[in-house]
Design a protein around this motif. Structure first.
Motif, mmCIF file in Angstrom:
data_model
loop_
_atom_site.group_PDB
_atom_site.id
_atom_site.type_symbol
_atom_site.label_atom_id
_atom_site.label_comp_id
_atom_site.label_asym_id
_atom_site.label_seq_id
_atom_site.Cartn_x
_atom_site.Cartn_y
_atom_site.Cartn_z
ATOM 1 N N ILE A 426 0.855 -1.200 0.000
ATOM 2 C CA ILE A 426 0.000 0.000 0.000
ATOM 3 C C ILE A 426 0.884 1.241 0.000
ATOM 4 N N HIS A 427 0.661 2.102 -0.991
ATOM 5 C CA HIS A 427 1.389 3.371 -1.050
ATOM 6 C C HIS A 427 0.469 4.488 -0.563
ATOM 7 N N ILE A 428 0.877 5.196 0.492
ATOM 8 C CA ILE A 428 0.082 6.297 1.036
ATOM 9 C C ILE A 428 0.327 7.537 0.177
ATOM 10 N N GLU A 429 -0.689 7.917 -0.600
ATOM 11 C CA GLU A 429 -0.557 9.093 -1.473
ATOM 12 C C GLU A 429 -0.630 10.397 -0.684
ATOM 13 N N ASN A 430 -1.465 10.401 0.369
ATOM 14 C CA ASN A 430 -1.691 11.658 1.082
ATOM 15 C C ASN A 430 -2.269 11.365 2.460
ATOM 16 N N VAL A 431 -2.023 12.287 3.398
ATOM 17 C CA VAL A 431 -2.629 12.245 4.724
ATOM 18 C C VAL A 431 -3.350 13.574 4.901
ATOM 19 N N ILE A 432 -4.694 13.536 4.968
ATOM 20 C CA ILE A 432 -5.461 14.779 4.887
ATOM 21 C C ILE A 432 -6.582 14.815 5.927
ATOM 22 N N SER A 433 -7.201 16.009 6.043
ATOM 23 C CA SER A 433 -8.374 16.157 6.909
ATOM 24 C C SER A 433 -9.626 15.794 6.119
ATOM 25 N N SER A 434 -10.710 15.503 6.833
ATOM 26 C CA SER A 434 -11.962 15.152 6.168
ATOM 27 C C SER A 434 -12.504 16.319 5.341
ATOM 28 N N PHE A 435 -12.157 17.543 5.733
ATOM 29 C CA PHE A 435 -12.630 18.718 4.987
ATOM 30 C C PHE A 435 -11.977 18.821 3.607
#
Length: 643
Positions: A426-435
């Motif tokens: 699994i490559h994590i493309e991004n870590v973001i908020s729900s907004f």
């Protein structure tokens, strides 16, 4: 049970959130249920608390909160390393074993008091437990007792420190600079002679093991230690000696060289020890041509099948199979001859490829059980995990994912770090908020999976897995299941039209006709299909509602799964469904037992089974005019389910 196994017991309970039966623990750890019971008592006594709780009929349960508070008080969790004097005493005891040494002699030589020598011996004893060796005290004399193999392993890894990640050249250079012993040069020459005579290079770490074996033999022989080998062990080698006479001849010549070098006659049993080390090395140019590779091929296939299933990926065997096969061939010889091979990278493998190592260890346990092989250690599993890690990195069969939380920092970063560690595919493309999520999905790079620490209100085209901020074992399993589904393609070509042409319609006539047609279309034995269907029918009703029945034929053989679809012109009024409607549509699952056990290649069948619980779909399917219409409807529904 040694201290390593004690840790394994705790680790196994930590990885299971519920109760684990004593039988399961005994099977996993390869000990008796009585040993499990004694060990649980020891752990609880050591902590002076109920770290592990038990309930009759349910098994054992680790109270994680108590464990966290009490783990530092568990004496076996971390062993303080031996100091230089203690290592010197250990070396002397190992080299002279099975002879006794006077305590007074050790006290005088190392300037130790009575209490200090007993402290040293207790610490040495705790270290030796990992090698199945014990300290014996008798009339103020001390000795190390255990098998010759275990004594030599302890010398190799505890005294000569061969478990560090040195290649052969570096290790011998370091030993020569630190010990300055001519025996080192002699042992190197014997290793080189074996390679020259057998016209094969002995690779790392097998070359280190052979070198160490010879070097330790020289040291132990000088102390007038007579080496014995069990007659049973000698007899067990007779077949392999007859298969590989050239390796036995080289072993004999090395012993002759040792006799000339030491000016003594070393026990002829040493030939068998040398033979075991050589036969367990990767001498592929010799062993690979003669070995019956059926067992090795089976083991290699099982590792690939189990790991690919665990990770939900399709592995193309090719070079991976070849490399694993070449590694497993000598590994099986090591297992048979109880030759230990330490893995210098095991700590790094645990850190970098934790989930992959866990998957390989699961495969190792199953392979041991299914094929009646000796225990495959974590060190051996670690070597195998590296082959899979290399394959995954080279083929880059990665799924892309976004990790979501309320703010995009904190918990989601922790989850992302744990996912990277647990799932190399699994490559994590991004870590973001729900907004931010909607904009990222709309304008950003397409991803396969969303992993969120909070429930998401909207529906998205890609799967969403909601996990806890601690990313527990249960969370890992849920992610693993979704990954498996994403990587397992739906193959609707396995859906087959089964026309029913008999006029005298009954349950038996339809089952017989379905069995015959499936046999013709798939090449399977129709009698086996028929018997499997009736075996399942005897266990209970397989009809659902709206005139639909789902026949099951699970056969112990290897083949792709098939689904037969039959739409009858006339309903069978003597064969009623749960809602009292007569059977008109017959769906037949023809499955390989291996696929069912490993849950592989069954994604389409899983989706179809779920859709058959949808009243709207069942209504639409029940109105199908013929088998072709029914199959087209099923295909369309499966494609919608995949989106």
């Amino acid at each position: 049970m040694n201290q390593n196994t004690t840790r394994e017991l705790l680790n196994y309970l930590k990885d299971n959130s519920g109760f684990v039966t004593s039988n399961e623990l005994a099977n996993v750890l390869n000990v008796s249920t009585k040993t499990i019971k004694r060990q649980v008592k020891r752990i609880n006594d050591d902590a002076n608390a109920l770290v592990i709780k038990s309930e009759k009929g349910r098994g054992y349960f680790l109270d994680y909160n108590i464990y966290l508070y009490k783990k530092d008080s568990l004496s076996f969790m971390d062993k303080e390393p031996l100091n230089k004097i203690q290592l010197d005493i250990l070396r002397e005891l190992l080299l002279t074993s099975p002879k006794f040494i006077r305590l007074d002699e050790l006290m005088d030589k190392y300037y130790l008091s009575e209490s200090a020598i007993h402290v040293a011996i207790r610490k040495i004893e705790s270290v030796l437990a990992d090698y199945n060796l014990v300290i014996v005290m008798k009339h103020r004399h001390v000795q190390i007792s255990g098998s010759e193999k275990d004594i030599r392993d302890a010398l190799i890894y505890l005294i000569l420190n061969a478990n560090n990640e040195y290649d052969f050249g570096n290790l011998t250079d370091i030993l020569e600079s630190q010990i300055k012993d001519p025996d080192i040069s002699f042992a190197i020459r014997q290793k080189e002679y074996a390679e020259s005579a057998l016209k094969s290079t002995i690779p790392y770490p097998y070359n280190v093991n052979l070198f160490m074996h010879i070097y330790i033999l020289l040291n132990r022989t000088r102390r007038f230690v007579k080496i014995s080998m069990d007659d049973k062990t000698v007899r067990s080698l007779d077949k392999q000696i007859s298969e590989y006479p050239e390796i036995f001849s080289v072993s004999t010549e090395i012993l002759n060289n040792i006799n000339r070098y030491l000016h003594v006659n070393v026990s002829k049993n040493e030939i068998y020890y040398l033979f075991e080390y050589l036969i367990s090395s990767r001498l592929n140019s010799i062993i690979g041509d003669k070995n019956d590779d059926t067992l090795v091929k089976t083991v290699t296939d099982l590792y690939i099948d189990i790991v690919s299933h665990d990770f939900g990926i399709k592995i193309v065997r090719g070079s991976l199979f070849t490399e694993l096969f070449q590694h497993i061939l000598p590994m099986i010889n090591r297992l048979r001859h109880n030759i230990r091979l330490n893995n210098a990278l095991i700590d790094e493998i645990k850190t970098e490829y934790g989930q992959l190592l866990q998957s390989v260890e699961t495969a190792s346990l199953q392979i041991e059980k299914d094929l009646n092989l000796p225990h495959i250690s974590q060190n051996e599993s670690g070597f195998i995990a590296l082959y899979f890690a290399k394959y995954l990195e080279e083929n880059n069969n990665q799924l892309s994912a976004i990790v979501v939380c309320t703010t995009g920092i904190g918990t989601s970063e922790l989850v992302a770090a744990k996912i990277r560690k647990s799932f190399p595919n699994i490559h994590i493309e991004n870590v973001i908020s729900s907004f931010e999520l909607d904009d990222v999905i709309k304008y950003g790079k397409k991803v396969d999976l969303l992993i969120s620490t909070i429930p998401l209100r909207k529906k998205y085209k890609m799967p969403v897995v909601v996990v806890s901020s601690l990313f527990s074992l249960r969370d890992k399993n849920r992610v693993q299941e979704v990954v498996r589904n994403l990587n397992e393609p739906i193959d609707t070509s396995k859906f087959l039209e089964i026309p029913i042409e008999t006029k005298e319609l009954s349950k038996d006539s339809v089952i017989n006709m379905v069995s015959q047609k499936l046999g013709l279309l798939t090449g399977l034995d129709s009698r086996r299909i028929n018997k499997a269907i009736y075996d399942r029918e005897e266990k209970g009703n397989t009809t659902i509602t709206n005139g639909i029945v789902i026949l099951h034929s699970i056969i112990n053989d290897k083949f792709p799964n098939f689904v037969g679809i039959s739409v009858l012109n006339t309903p069978i009024h003597t064969w009623k469904c749960l809602d009292n409607t007569p059977v008109r549509i017959v769906i037949t699952f023809c499955l390989s037992q291996e696929n069912v056990i490993h849950k592989s290649n069954v994604k389409d069948i899983r989706y179809l089974s779920r859709n058959l619980a949808d009243d709207d779909f069942v209504d639409e399917l029940s109105n199908s005019r013929n088998s072709k219409v029914a199959i087209n409807l099923i295909k369309r529904k499966l494609e919608e389910s995949q989106c």
